[in-house]
Scaffold this motif. Structure first.
Motif, PDB file in Angstrom:
ATOM      1  N   THR A   1      -1.657 -40.918  88.659  1.00  0.00           N
ATOM      2  CA  THR A   1      -1.816 -39.540  88.192  1.00  0.00           C
ATOM      3  C   THR A   1      -0.931 -38.606  89.000  1.00  0.00           C
ATOM      4  OG1 THR A   1      -4.144 -40.150  87.894  1.00  0.00           O
ATOM      5  CG2 THR A   1      -3.550 -37.855  87.468  1.00  0.00           C
ATOM      6  N   LEU A   2      -0.908 -38.798  90.303  1.00  0.00           N
ATOM      7  CA  LEU A   2      -0.055 -37.976  91.148  1.00  0.00           C
ATOM      8  C   LEU A   2       1.414 -38.135  90.758  1.00  0.00           C
ATOM      9  CD1 LEU A   2      -1.672 -38.584  94.663  1.00  0.00           C
ATOM     10  CD2 LEU A   2      -1.753 -36.467  93.339  1.00  0.00           C
ATOM     11  N   ARG A   3       1.813 -39.355  90.466  1.00  0.00           N
ATOM     12  CA  ARG A   3       3.204 -39.589  90.072  1.00  0.00           C
ATOM     13  C   ARG A   3       3.541 -38.804  88.797  1.00  0.00           C
ATOM     14  NH1 ARG A   3       2.941 -44.539  89.873  1.00  0.00           N
ATOM     15  NH2 ARG A   3       3.874 -45.061  91.897  1.00  0.00           N
ATOM     16  N   ALA A   4       2.649 -38.871  87.821  1.00  0.00           N
ATOM     17  CA  ALA A   4       2.913 -38.202  86.546  1.00  0.00           C
ATOM     18  C   ALA A   4       2.870 -36.687  86.685  1.00  0.00           C
ATOM     19  CB  ALA A   4       1.891 -38.660  85.505  1.00  0.00           C
ATOM     20  N   PHE A   5       1.942 -36.183  87.491  1.00  0.00           N
ATOM     21  CA  PHE A   5       1.732 -34.744  87.589  1.00  0.00           C
ATOM     22  C   PHE A   5       2.695 -34.075  88.558  1.00  0.00           C
ATOM     23  CE2 PHE A   5      -0.201 -31.101  89.718  1.00  0.00           C
ATOM     24  CZ  PHE A   5      -0.600 -30.309  88.643  1.00  0.00           C
ATOM     25  N   ALA A   6       2.930 -34.719  89.697  1.00  0.00           N
ATOM     26  CA  ALA A   6       3.603 -34.027  90.797  1.00  0.00           C
ATOM     27  C   ALA A   6       4.948 -34.615  91.189  1.00  0.00           C
ATOM     28  CB  ALA A   6       2.683 -34.020  92.028  1.00  0.00           C
ATOM     29  N   ILE A   7       5.327 -35.746  90.647  1.00  0.00           N
ATOM     30  CA  ILE A   7       6.614 -36.357  90.981  1.00  0.00           C
ATOM     31  C   ILE A   7       7.587 -36.240  89.820  1.00  0.00           C
ATOM     32  CG2 ILE A   7       7.809 -38.444  91.689  1.00  0.00           C
ATOM     33  CD1 ILE A   7       6.035 -37.375  93.886  1.00  0.00           C
TER      34      ILE A   7
END
Length: 342
Positions: free
Chosen positions: A249-255
């Motif tokens: 989720t972090l990859r999709a949202f913030a990366i």
């Protein structure tokens, strides 16, 4: 005392180094109401940061530390306080640490209360004062190589449209470059630093993002965040706002959104991130490691909020940590070791 490190090539805004370090808060809030009382920066912080293998400090500052908050007196400068900032830049050079100067409170805007008396986005008097302060800092550090010092213009613009933000940033950049044409300048993303600003891509700037999502992990029971005291104790991975949050989720949202910005020739750095001291320590460290892995994979540096204090590696006040005494300070050895790994 550490020996000075050899000079490195000057960084470029399209390809920022993977700087890693900490936010230092001695000028974060004018007076004694902030998490760190206003005062001079400590040389020992720079020495310890370098000794532990880091190379970056961000100085989030309030202009009210060296100028009155009254718009009629916004251009009155206190040289004694500004010399304390000068000394911080010198400490950085001494210990091989890049110093990033940020106006956390700029005439006309601050993400934190109280609100400024005039609005930077709509009032030309506020914009003129903001230009005055950044132009003065540009004159002050003209000639310092970009490997030593850079400017981060406005902390966490929020609830403002892109066109209005770009207009203000362009005015500040033009003022700085009229004095120091080659100064390395970084702009925070929109909506509290979380969204890349494509309208700035032609201005030869780096951009700064954040690493606080999801908030139920990073700001659990933080007094300044509404309703946070009513959240259940976080886990990691976690559920937040009807979304299951994990490294993916972090990859999709913030990366990924910022990778697209990188493809347009913009360097990215994580100017702030961290986990408040009420989150269980093991949860905080697992969440932090997933963030760090993602940023290392993206080639981004980062700056933990903060060094000493409730998010930091020193004197964080966590109740579930066996601290080590380090020269009179309480050191979170596990967090420090994690940061050193990435």
């Amino acid at each position: 005392m550490l020996k000075p490190k050899p000079a490195l090539p000057d960084p470029q805004p399209g390809n920022l180094p993977r700087w890693r370090g900490f936010n230092l808060l001695e000028k974060f809030v004018a007076g004694t109401s902030g998490p760190v009382p206003e005062g001079p920066y400590h040389e020992r912080d720079f020495e310890w940061i370098a000794r532990w293998g880091f190379n970056f400090v961000r100085l989030p500052m309030s202009y009210q530390c060296w100028a009155p908050g009254d718009p009629a007196r916004w251009t009155e400068l206190n040289e004694r306080v500004l010399k304390e900032v000068d000394r911080a830049v010198k400490y950085g050079r001494r210990y091989g640490i890049h110093t990033n100067l940020n106006l956390h409170r700029i005439p006309g805007y601050c993400v934190n209360p109280p609100a400024e008396p005039l609005n930077l986005w709509t009032d030309e008097r506020a914009l003129a004062a903001a230009i005055f302060h950044w132009k003065h800092l540009a004159e002050r550090y003209k000639g310092r190589p970009n490997r030593e010092v850079s400017f981060d213009l406005i902390n966490e613009p929020a609830n403002i449209d892109e066109a209005s933000y770009v207009r203000v940033i362009k005015a500040l950049v033009d003022a700085i470059r009229s004095v120091d044409p080659d100064r390395l300048i970084i702009a925070d993303g929109l909506q509290y630093g979380t969204q890349p600003v494509y309208g700035l891509t032609g201005m030869n700037l780096g951009q700064s993002t954040r690493g606080y999502m999801p908030m139920n992990v990073s700001h659990y029971q933080a007094s300044w965040v509404p309703m946070s005291s009513e959240w259940p104790a976080p886990s990691w991975p976690t559920n937040w706002m009807n979304v299951t949050w994990s490294a993916d989720t972090l990859r999709a949202f913030a990366i990924e959104p910022w990778r697209k910005l990188q493809e347009k020739g913009v360097g990215v750095h994580v100017g702030e991130w961290g986990c408040f001291n009420r989150t269980p320590h093991d949860v905080a460290l697992r969440w932090m490691e997933d963030q760090l892995k993602l940023w290392k994979g993206a080639g981004w540096g980062w700056s933990l909020w903060n060094f000493r204090g409730e998010f930091g590696v020193l004197n964080s006040g966590r109740k579930d940590v066996a601290y080590k005494d380090y020269k009179g300070q309480q050191l979170d050895e596990k967090m420090l070791a994690l940061l050193q790994t990435y």
